[in-house]
Design a protein around this motif. Structure first.
Motif, PDB file in Angstrom:
ATOM      1  N   MET A  43     -36.870  10.443  59.020  1.00 36.94           N
ATOM      2  CA  MET A  43     -37.585  11.174  57.990  1.00 36.94           C
ATOM      3  C   MET A  43     -36.817  11.052  56.673  1.00 36.94           C
ATOM      4  N   ASP A  44     -37.550  10.847  55.590  1.00 33.24           N
ATOM      5  CA  ASP A  44     -36.961  10.793  54.264  1.00 33.24           C
ATOM      6  C   ASP A  44     -36.211  12.105  53.995  1.00 33.24           C
ATOM      7  N   PRO A  45     -35.039  12.048  53.370  1.00 30.60           N
ATOM      8  CA  PRO A  45     -34.281  13.282  53.108  1.00 30.60           C
ATOM      9  C   PRO A  45     -35.084  14.318  52.312  1.00 30.60           C
ATOM     10  N   GLY A  46     -35.895  13.863  51.376  1.00 31.24           N
ATOM     11  CA  GLY A  46     -36.721  14.793  50.604  1.00 31.24           C
ATOM     12  C   GLY A  46     -37.782  15.451  51.457  1.00 31.24           C
ATOM     13  N   GLU A  47     -38.397  14.673  52.327  1.00 29.78           N
ATOM     14  CA  GLU A  47     -39.401  15.221  53.243  1.00 29.78           C
ATOM     15  C   GLU A  47     -38.754  16.215  54.198  1.00 29.78           C
ATOM     16  N   THR A 117     -34.090  15.939  45.318  1.00 29.17           N
ATOM     17  CA  THR A 117     -34.394  15.105  46.485  1.00 29.17           C
ATOM     18  C   THR A 117     -35.851  15.311  46.901  1.00 29.17           C
ATOM     19  N   LYS A 120     -38.135  13.617  44.230  1.00 31.07           N
ATOM     20  CA  LYS A 120     -38.122  12.152  44.355  1.00 31.07           C
ATOM     21  C   LYS A 120     -39.026  11.707  45.505  1.00 31.07           C
ATOM     22  N   TYR A 121     -38.981  12.446  46.602  1.00 34.88           N
ATOM     23  CA  TYR A 121     -39.865  12.114  47.727  1.00 34.88           C
ATOM     24  C   TYR A 121     -41.324  12.291  47.313  1.00 34.88           C
ATOM     25  N   SER A 124     -42.575   9.658  45.082  1.00 34.12           N
ATOM     26  CA  SER A 124     -42.653   8.345  45.746  1.00 34.12           C
ATOM     27  C   SER A 124     -43.987   8.162  46.478  1.00 34.12           C
TER      28      SER A 124
END
Length: 127
Positions: A43-47, A117, A120-121, A124
């Motif tokens: 999982m994306d760090p932002g998510e 973070t 940014k997610y 994106s």
């Protein structure tokens, strides 16, 4: 009556003592060990930060709930350092008026780095 109860008790004890064969237990355990494992993509760090926060109470990736969807936010704001800082600040301090009259509550426990973070997610996700 006592004799019937005694016979039923004996039959119950006998069936309970049998417990089934060990063959079915071995089959179940061997099936569990040979089943293929499916790994999820990381999982994306932002998510991940969003999932751990209370964002899902008001926002959704695809659909407007109380606040705008993440996709709507991504469409509105280009991914620039200024927008990332602005939106991170709104996450922390809250805001009102950009997406309607319902205010976004402040999230003072979220650090600036965590908020950036998350932003940014979200940005994106622009299609």
């Amino acid at each position: 009556m006592k004799r019937t109860l005694l016979i039923l008790s004996a039959v119950t004890l006998f069936l309970g003592a049998c417990g089934g064969s060990s063959e079915s237990t071995d089959t179940a355990s061997s099936t569990a060990t040979t089943a293929p494992t499916v790994s999820k993509p990381a999982m994306d760090p932002g998510e991940l930060a969003i999932v751990k926060s209370d964002c899902i109470g008001c926002h959704n990736k695809d659909n407007k709930i109380i606040g705008p969807s993440y996709l709507e936010i991504a469409e509105k704001y280009p991914s620039t350092d200024e927008n990332i800082a602005l939106l991170a600040s709104k996450i922390i301090k809250g805001g009102k008026g950009v997406w309607g009259e319902i205010p976004m509550t402040p999230h003072t426990k979220i650090t600036e780095d965590e908020a950036k973070t998350m932003v940014k997610y979200i940005l994106s996700l622009k299609k």
